[in-house]
Write a protein that holds these residues in place. Structure first.
Motif, short mmCIF file in Angstrom:
data_model
loop_
_atom_site.label_atom_id
_atom_site.label_comp_id
_atom_site.label_asym_id
_atom_site.label_seq_id
_atom_site.Cartn_x
_atom_site.Cartn_y
_atom_site.Cartn_z
N VAL A 154 0.84 -1.20 0.00
CA VAL A 154 0.00 0.00 0.00
C VAL A 154 0.88 1.25 0.00
O VAL A 154 0.66 2.18 -0.79
N LEU A 155 1.88 1.30 0.87
CA LEU A 155 2.75 2.48 0.94
C LEU A 155 3.50 2.71 -0.36
O LEU A 155 3.72 3.86 -0.77
N ASP A 156 3.90 1.63 -1.03
CA ASP A 156 4.64 1.77 -2.29
C ASP A 156 3.78 2.35 -3.41
O ASP A 156 4.30 2.76 -4.45
N THR A 157 2.47 2.37 -3.21
CA THR A 157 1.57 2.91 -4.23
C THR A 157 1.69 4.42 -4.34
O THR A 157 1.50 5.01 -5.41
N PHE A 158 2.03 5.10 -3.24
CA PHE A 158 2.18 6.56 -3.27
C PHE A 158 3.45 6.94 -4.04
O PHE A 158 4.45 6.22 -4.01
N SER A 159 3.39 8.08 -4.71
CA SER A 159 4.54 8.57 -5.46
C SER A 159 4.45 10.08 -5.58
O SER A 159 3.46 10.69 -5.15
N ARG A 160 5.46 10.69 -6.18
CA ARG A 160 5.44 12.14 -6.38
C ARG A 160 4.28 12.55 -7.29
O ARG A 160 3.75 13.64 -7.18
N GLN A 161 3.91 11.66 -8.20
CA GLN A 161 2.81 11.95 -9.12
C GLN A 161 1.46 11.62 -8.50
O GLN A 161 0.42 12.08 -8.98
N HIS A 162 1.44 10.78 -7.48
CA HIS A 162 0.19 10.35 -6.85
C HIS A 162 0.35 10.45 -5.32
O HIS A 162 0.51 9.45 -4.63
N ARG A 163 0.30 11.69 -4.82
CA ARG A 163 0.51 11.91 -3.39
C ARG A 163 -0.75 11.64 -2.57
O ARG A 163 -0.65 11.32 -1.39
N VAL A 164 -1.92 11.81 -3.19
CA VAL A 164 -3.20 11.53 -2.52
C VAL A 164 -3.97 10.53 -3.37
O VAL A 164 -4.17 10.75 -4.57
N LEU A 165 -4.39 9.42 -2.75
CA LEU A 165 -5.07 8.36 -3.48
C LEU A 165 -6.31 7.91 -2.70
O LEU A 165 -6.32 7.91 -1.47
N THR A 166 -7.33 7.52 -3.44
CA THR A 166 -8.55 7.00 -2.82
C THR A 166 -8.36 5.53 -2.47
O THR A 166 -7.40 4.88 -2.91
N LEU A 167 -9.29 5.00 -1.69
CA LEU A 167 -9.26 3.58 -1.35
C LEU A 167 -9.27 2.73 -2.61
O LEU A 167 -8.50 1.76 -2.73
N SER A 168 -10.13 3.08 -3.57
CA SER A 168 -10.22 2.30 -4.81
C SER A 168 -8.92 2.35 -5.60
O SER A 168 -8.46 1.34 -6.15
N GLU A 169 -8.30 3.53 -5.66
CA GLU A 169 -7.03 3.68 -6.39
C GLU A 169 -5.92 2.88 -5.72
O GLU A 169 -5.10 2.25 -6.39
N LEU A 170 -5.90 2.90 -4.39
CA LEU A 170 -4.89 2.13 -3.67
C LEU A 170 -5.06 0.63 -3.90
O LEU A 170 -4.08 -0.10 -4.09
N ALA A 171 -6.30 0.18 -3.91
CA ALA A 171 -6.56 -1.24 -4.14
C ALA A 171 -6.18 -1.63 -5.56
O ALA A 171 -5.53 -2.66 -5.78
N ARG A 172 -6.58 -0.81 -6.53
CA ARG A 172 -6.30 -1.13 -7.93
C ARG A 172 -4.80 -1.16 -8.20
O ARG A 172 -4.28 -2.07 -8.86
N THR A 173 -4.07 -0.17 -7.71
CA THR A 173 -2.65 -0.07 -8.01
C THR A 173 -1.83 -1.09 -7.25
O THR A 173 -0.86 -1.64 -7.77
N SER A 174 -2.19 -1.37 -6.00
CA SER A 174 -1.44 -2.34 -5.20
C SER A 174 -1.77 -3.77 -5.56
O SER A 174 -1.00 -4.69 -5.26
N GLY A 175 -2.94 -3.97 -6.20
CA GLY A 175 -3.35 -5.32 -6.55
C GLY A 175 -3.98 -6.09 -5.39
O GLY A 175 -4.22 -7.30 -5.51
N LEU A 176 -4.26 -5.40 -4.30
CA LEU A 176 -4.86 -6.03 -3.13
C LEU A 176 -6.37 -5.84 -3.13
O LEU A 176 -6.87 -4.84 -3.66
N PRO A 177 -7.12 -6.76 -2.52
CA PRO A 177 -8.57 -6.57 -2.40
C PRO A 177 -8.88 -5.30 -1.61
O PRO A 177 -8.14 -4.93 -0.69
#
Length: 250
Positions: A8-31
């Motif tokens: 989950v933490l690795d999902t954040f980046s300089r381009q994506h500093r704020v993410l929604t629950l759905s975005e975090l799930a989609r990008t991390s690949g976790l349910p």
């Protein structure tokens, strides 16, 4: 759960500093249910904060990162990097080696300069960059720093992809005391780099990045050499850092 937290933490980046629950799930690949539980734990620990629009990295992560030896290295290096940047007027990087990657610890650049797509914390294949080759050439106890690198990633048509060619390039770095990247990481961009040596071992490297159309950078080699020399001297006065920086070398 620890692995999932870092996913989950690795999902954040300089381009994506704020993410929604759905975005975090989609990008991390976790349910989504798993991400929800992980976020609750990370919020309680102060590693993540909830804000308008989603979640962001918490200030506790900055506090923890500031305790690393690399943060101490950056703190010592910044005055020397600033002076180099003022002198040459081009992008200046400070980097360290981790495995086969180079990690960018600091970047100084003009706001109106040609964009060099690097950022603090970014990793690139070391063999494609000047700073990376400067560090690989001085990898401790490795007469052949490419022996455990059977395949080399290509970032541009000019990237080195053959171990023999890389071995020759690293031998030239050791002979000349500097490394060059010309269109090897990014087309149209070049850099010259020198290692920061302590007792013959490279704990970091400093580079000057510039448009390839600006020449080969020979005019800045002397100034770059004086910068890494003064930085090496400053670091030798910090034995508290040296012990851990030597331990961190790849």
């Amino acid at each position: 759960m620890l692995w999932k937290a870092f996913d989950v933490l690795d999902t954040f980046s300089r381009q994506h500093r704020v993410l929604t629950l759905s975005e975090l799930a989609r990008t991390s690949g976790l349910p989504k249910s798993t991400v929800h539980r992980v976020l609750a734990m990370l919020r309680e620990l102060g590693a993540v904060e909830q804000v308008d629009g989603g979640f962001r990295m918490g200030l506790r992560m900055l506090t923890m990162a500031a305790s690393s030896p690399e943060a101490g290295l950056r703190e010592v290096a910044v005055p020397h990097l600033l002076e180099l940047h003022r002198t040459v007027g081009h992008t200046v990087h400070l980097c360290a080696l981790r495995g086969e990657d180079v990690v960018y610890l600091e970047k100084l650049h003009e706001s109106d300069a040609q964009v060099i797509p690097t950022s603090v914390g970014m990793r690139l294949p070391a063999h494609c960059t000047g700073v990376g080759k400067a560090l690989l050439a001085h990898r401790a106890a490795d007469t052949d720093a490419t022996a455990h690198t059977p395949s080399l990633r290509r970032l541009t048509p000019r990237s080195i992809t053959e171990p023999r060619a890389l071995a020759l390039a690293l031998a030239q770095v050791r002979q000349r005391g500097m490394a060059v990247d010309r269109d090897e990481a990014v087309h149209g961009l070049s850099c010259i780099a020198r290692p920061v040596l302590i007792g013959g071992h490279a704990v970091a490297a400093v580079s000057i990045g510039f448009p390839s159309s600006a020449g080969r950078g020979e005019a800045w080699l002397g100034r770059l050499g004086r910068t890494v020399g003064s930085l090496s001297a400053a670091l030798r006065e910090r034995p508290d850092l040296m012990e851990y920086l030597f331990q961190s070398r790849a």
